[in-house]
Design a protein around this motif. Structure first.
Motif, PDB file in Angstrom:
ATOM      1  N   ASN B 106      -0.702   0.327   2.977  1.00 61.96           N
ATOM      2  CA  ASN B 106      -1.430   1.346   3.413  1.00 61.96           C
ATOM      3  C   ASN B 106      -1.140   2.599   2.459  1.00 61.96           C
ATOM      4  O   ASN B 106      -2.117   3.239   2.028  1.00 61.96           O
ATOM      5  N   GLY B 107       0.030   2.857   1.855  1.00 64.00           N
ATOM      6  CA  GLY B 107       0.332   3.784   1.208  1.00 64.00           C
ATOM      7  C   GLY B 107      -0.372   3.667  -0.141  1.00 64.00           C
ATOM      8  O   GLY B 107      -1.000   4.595  -0.833  1.00 64.00           O
ATOM      9  N   MET B 108      -0.133   2.635  -0.625  1.00 63.04           N
ATOM     10  CA  MET B 108      -0.965   2.330  -2.015  1.00 63.04           C
ATOM     11  C   MET B 108      -2.470   2.281  -1.769  1.00 63.04           C
ATOM     12  O   MET B 108      -3.139   2.664  -2.784  1.00 63.04           O
ATOM     13  N   ASP B 109      -2.793   2.130  -0.530  1.00 58.64           N
ATOM     14  CA  ASP B 109      -4.416   2.317  -0.566  1.00 58.64           C
ATOM     15  C   ASP B 109      -4.900   3.702  -0.808  1.00 58.64           C
ATOM     16  O   ASP B 109      -6.125   3.916  -1.062  1.00 58.64           O
ATOM     17  N   MET B 110      -4.151   4.695  -0.581  1.00 57.91           N
ATOM     18  CA  MET B 110      -4.121   6.021  -1.049  1.00 57.91           C
ATOM     19  C   MET B 110      -4.980   5.840  -2.670  1.00 57.91           C
ATOM     20  O   MET B 110      -5.595   6.919  -2.845  1.00 57.91           O
ATOM     21  N   LEU B 111      -4.368   5.076  -3.365  1.00 57.26           N
ATOM     22  CA  LEU B 111      -5.000   5.115  -4.865  1.00 57.26           C
ATOM     23  C   LEU B 111      -6.235   4.445  -5.015  1.00 57.26           C
ATOM     24  O   LEU B 111      -7.104   5.258  -5.623  1.00 57.26           O
ATOM     25  N   LYS B 112      -6.663   3.697  -4.039  1.00 56.28           N
ATOM     26  CA  LYS B 112      -7.848   2.993  -3.936  1.00 56.28           C
ATOM     27  C   LYS B 112      -9.007   4.122  -3.395  1.00 56.28           C
ATOM     28  O   LYS B 112      -9.991   4.330  -3.784  1.00 56.28           O
ATOM     29  N   LYS B 113      -8.339   5.020  -2.431  1.00 56.11           N
ATOM     30  CA  LYS B 113      -9.412   6.042  -1.922  1.00 56.11           C
ATOM     31  C   LYS B 113      -9.247   7.323  -2.832  1.00 56.11           C
ATOM     32  O   LYS B 113      -9.629   8.360  -2.419  1.00 56.11           O
ATOM     33  N   ARG B 114      -8.718   7.032  -3.945  1.00 54.26           N
ATOM     34  CA  ARG B 114      -8.540   8.154  -4.870  1.00 54.26           C
ATOM     35  C   ARG B 114      -8.144   9.527  -4.378  1.00 54.26           C
ATOM     36  O   ARG B 114      -8.407  10.462  -4.393  1.00 54.26           O
ATOM     37  N   ARG B 115      -6.906   9.372  -3.541  1.00 54.18           N
ATOM     38  CA  ARG B 115      -6.385  10.386  -3.116  1.00 54.18           C
ATOM     39  C   ARG B 115      -5.140  10.728  -4.087  1.00 54.18           C
ATOM     40  O   ARG B 115      -4.471  11.844  -3.803  1.00 54.18           O
ATOM     41  N   ALA B 116      -4.569   9.795  -4.926  1.00 56.41           N
ATOM     42  CA  ALA B 116      -3.713  10.167  -5.852  1.00 56.41           C
ATOM     43  C   ALA B 116      -4.084   9.264  -7.156  1.00 56.41           C
ATOM     44  O   ALA B 116      -4.790   8.467  -7.123  1.00 56.41           O
ATOM     45  N   ASP B 117      -3.343   9.909  -8.232  1.00 57.30           N
ATOM     46  CA  ASP B 117      -4.008   9.140  -9.761  1.00 57.30           C
ATOM     47  C   ASP B 117      -2.836   8.257 -10.109  1.00 57.30           C
ATOM     48  O   ASP B 117      -3.084   7.317 -10.863  1.00 57.30           O
ATOM     49  N   GLY B 118      -1.593   8.141  -9.118  1.00 63.64           N
ATOM     50  CA  GLY B 118      -0.583   7.267  -9.689  1.00 63.64           C
ATOM     51  C   GLY B 118       0.367   7.215  -8.799  1.00 63.64           C
ATOM     52  O   GLY B 118       0.353   8.069  -7.643  1.00 63.64           O
ATOM     53  N   ALA B 119       1.489   6.141  -8.726  1.00 61.72           N
ATOM     54  CA  ALA B 119       2.170   6.003  -7.669  1.00 61.72           C
ATOM     55  C   ALA B 119       3.612   5.703  -8.174  1.00 61.72           C
ATOM     56  O   ALA B 119       3.608   4.889  -9.157  1.00 61.72           O
ATOM     57  N   ILE B 120       4.738   6.218  -7.794  1.00 64.18           N
ATOM     58  CA  ILE B 120       5.960   5.669  -8.056  1.00 64.18           C
ATOM     59  C   ILE B 120       6.489   4.750  -6.859  1.00 64.18           C
ATOM     60  O   ILE B 120       6.628   5.344  -5.852  1.00 64.18           O
ATOM     61  N   LEU B 121       6.842   3.581  -7.024  1.00 67.42           N
ATOM     62  CA  LEU B 121       7.599   2.876  -5.752  1.00 67.42           C
ATOM     63  C   LEU B 121       9.091   3.056  -5.824  1.00 67.42           C
ATOM     64  O   LEU B 121       9.530   2.460  -6.892  1.00 67.42           O
ATOM     65  N   LEU B 122       9.511   3.316  -4.895  1.00 68.15           N
ATOM     66  CA  LEU B 122      10.795   3.363  -4.655  1.00 68.15           C
ATOM     67  C   LEU B 122      11.668   2.142  -4.348  1.00 68.15           C
ATOM     68  O   LEU B 122      13.104   2.133  -4.388  1.00 68.15           O
ATOM     69  N   ALA B 123      11.131   1.316  -3.410  1.00 69.23           N
ATOM     70  CA  ALA B 123      11.928   0.245  -3.032  1.00 69.23           C
ATOM     71  C   ALA B 123      10.997  -1.010  -2.646  1.00 69.23           C
ATOM     72  O   ALA B 123      10.876  -1.474  -1.601  1.00 69.23           O
ATOM     73  N   SER B 124      10.386  -1.483  -3.583  1.00 68.90           N
ATOM     74  CA  SER B 124       9.776  -2.853  -3.462  1.00 68.90           C
ATOM     75  C   SER B 124      10.660  -3.999  -3.393  1.00 68.90           C
ATOM     76  O   SER B 124      11.692  -3.857  -3.879  1.00 68.90           O
ATOM     77  N   ASN B 125      10.301  -4.960  -2.418  1.00 70.88           N
ATOM     78  CA  ASN B 125      11.030  -6.232  -2.554  1.00 70.88           C
ATOM     79  C   ASN B 125      10.819  -7.021  -3.729  1.00 70.88           C
ATOM     80  O   ASN B 125       9.626  -6.575  -4.418  1.00 70.88           O
ATOM     81  N   ILE B 126      11.691  -7.695  -4.156  1.00 74.90           N
ATOM     82  CA  ILE B 126      11.735  -8.603  -5.435  1.00 74.90           C
ATOM     83  C   ILE B 126      10.471  -9.540  -5.427  1.00 74.90           C
ATOM     84  O   ILE B 126      10.141  -9.794  -6.465  1.00 74.90           O
ATOM     85  N   ASP B 127      10.063  -9.885  -4.222  1.00 70.34           N
ATOM     86  CA  ASP B 127       8.900 -11.002  -4.195  1.00 70.34           C
ATOM     87  C   ASP B 127       7.587 -10.294  -3.748  1.00 70.34           C
ATOM     88  O   ASP B 127       6.816 -10.865  -3.452  1.00 70.34           O
TER      89      ASP B 127
END
Lengths: 337, 337
Positions: B106-127
């Protein structure tokens, strides 16, 4: 890129109908609605939210303006706001000000730039009258702290009453040499807790001594709490109890006491405020005032939501119940010496 | 509402000129520029950023997707990102996922909705291979953790090498019964630290025992660290050292040991990871690996900025130096018994 016209063609309806479905406005027959959704799914259509919300003039984003998000006090408030926002289809984004008023303003400018529909302020100074400029134009709610004299909805506990409870308890234990560690910030909670401290002493005919009032840093750091406690405890006529206005400060005070060879609570009573997680992580567990943080967060969003929907009868002053919890860091004066 | 045409009229220039000034594009004579700015000020004109950025297709907002922002480990990373973003005229907004993968999406969907230009992910799972879908379309940088096998820029320390250092040190103290408290999450750091633990033991001909590997919760909570330590220490043939993959877990382990009447480090060596503030808040101060958190944050933004500007030669794998710090929670085996 798939356009709204493509969806209309696929679903065999007009563009206006697709638009009504997307915007959940006007009436569309359920079967038509379903056909539109199927077409959207089939074509992997993604409405351009920025264009769409520009038209609708909303972002479905709310801003949480926070001074120091890694302060454990905010953990449950942020969770409460986030959960409640999600339920209403809003994303809650956090703007970290680091306690800097200029950055607080920059955060609020997000509202001007239409990056968010409303904001919840977690830590305004009591005299930040500039907030009014924003509050006049945009939906804003104060949570925990608030600017005095402004007609902005706010949610908090009764800091003054809670302090009276703690102070009455300390006095009931027989303590007369009671110090406080306050903070150098200008939050309403800080002021009310200091006032509660002084008023209770006065009501009991106990002198309010300047040398028994120490200040920790604006951000309630452990280090500054420890330093303030050292200052209090190194005095010849040292206090037998310290009322701390935050748990981190209390933890600093307990550590300072230990390093000076004083036992808590046998030689010194220490009380905290907030009931963050680590009040029960180390012995002595800390006597403190529990704030209903999760509910403070939820309620703040609910009121903000009402403001954004321009509902009538917005609640302006919501006071949620606190809970005074007696644990191991406080004891009757008789056990001293 | 003041419009761009009003500004043009006031400044006695064309709308196109005002637009060039606002967007800092094309050439405008300095005196014209000044006239436009004066007109903007005089009329209190506020450009509609949503419309403007839609045209320019940028929001000047970046998103920090974080699992649990009140984890003290994130404090300095968030500060580093925020400071660096501000320098470049970006606002950094934090999206708190609570460790939930759906909310991460859902957070990443902010990019789709053009709410942000880019994202820094702090804790993605390895898979979390689904991240690729976003990374193909939007600027994304991994900080601390990353998805294995994806070609996404990332910034971290060398978790494996750092673990080898800690383990070699513990072995050099004479310990042979060395346990670890790992975590139930799927972070690359968790995997590499566990691998480093096992590899060092094997290289020294020490058996890797299943009953010496315990798991704390996914969020490294104090409670779960304490529970895992109890499990390890209640065994008949208990370990004399515990390598913990986070400081909070180490703090839980020390507390568990104390409650069982064991002294740290005399009866038990405990090491942590990260070097968060409270490693030096209570005695024994914790032996740990310091991560350059502030720099991890700064570097992550710098790379994201390069990605957003479509710069060539983006750094893909940045490894920043860690620092192993020996404090009070570790001691030679000879002092045991």
């Amino acid at each position: 890129m798939v356009k709204i016209a493509d969806v209309a063609r696929e679903a065999n309806v007009s563009v206006a109908t697709v638009s009504r479905v997307l915007n959940k406005k006007g009436s569309v027959r359920p079967e038509t609605c379903e056909r539109v959704y199927k077409a959207i799914e089939k074509l992997s259509f993604e409405p351009n939210m920025s264009a769409r919300n520009l038209r609708r003039n909303e972002t479905r984003v709310i801003l949480i303006v926070a001074p120091n998000i890694t302060n454990p006090y905010y953990a449950h408030i942020l969770a409460g706001i986030g959960d409640e926002a999600r339920k209403s289809g809003y994303s809650a984004l956090i703007y970290n000000t680091g306690g800097d008023e200029e950055r607080e303003k920059n955060g609020m400018d997000m509202l001007k730039k239409r990056r968010a529909d409303g904001a919840i302020l977690l830590a305004s100074n009591i005299d930040s009258m500039w907030v009014k400029e924003y509050a006049d134009k945009y939906p804003i709610v104060h949570c925990s702290e608030y600017v005095k004299g402004l007609d902005i909805p706010r949610v908090s506990i009764d800091n003054y009453k809670a302090t009276l409870e703690v102070m009455e308890y300390i006095i009931s234990l027989g303590h007369k040499k009671i110090a406080t560690i306050s903070s150098s910030n200008s939050y309403i909670s800080t002021l009310l807790r200091l006032k509660g401290y002084k008023d209770t002493l006065e009501r009991h005919g106990i002198e309010v001594r300047k040398d028994y009032i120490a200040l920790a840093g604006a951000e309630y750091s452990f280090k500054s709490g420890k330093a303030a406690a050292f200052k209090l405890l190194q005095q010849k006529d040292r206090p037998t109890a310290i009322f701390c206005i935050s748990d981190t400060i209390a933890l600093g005070a307990i550590t300072a006491a230990k390093e000076m060879g004083l036992r808590v609570p046998e030689d010194l009573t220490v009380t905290g405020f907030d009931d963050v997680d680590y009040t029960t992580m180390f012995h002595p567990y800390i006597t403190t005032v529990a704030q209903p943080c999760y509910d403070l967060g939820r309620k703040s969003f609910k009121i903000l939501h009402a403001c954004m929907n321009k509902t009538n009868d917005i609640e302006k002053k919501v006071v949620l119940p606190h809970k005074f919890i007696i644990r191991e860091s406080s004891a009757p004066i008789s056990t001293c010496d």
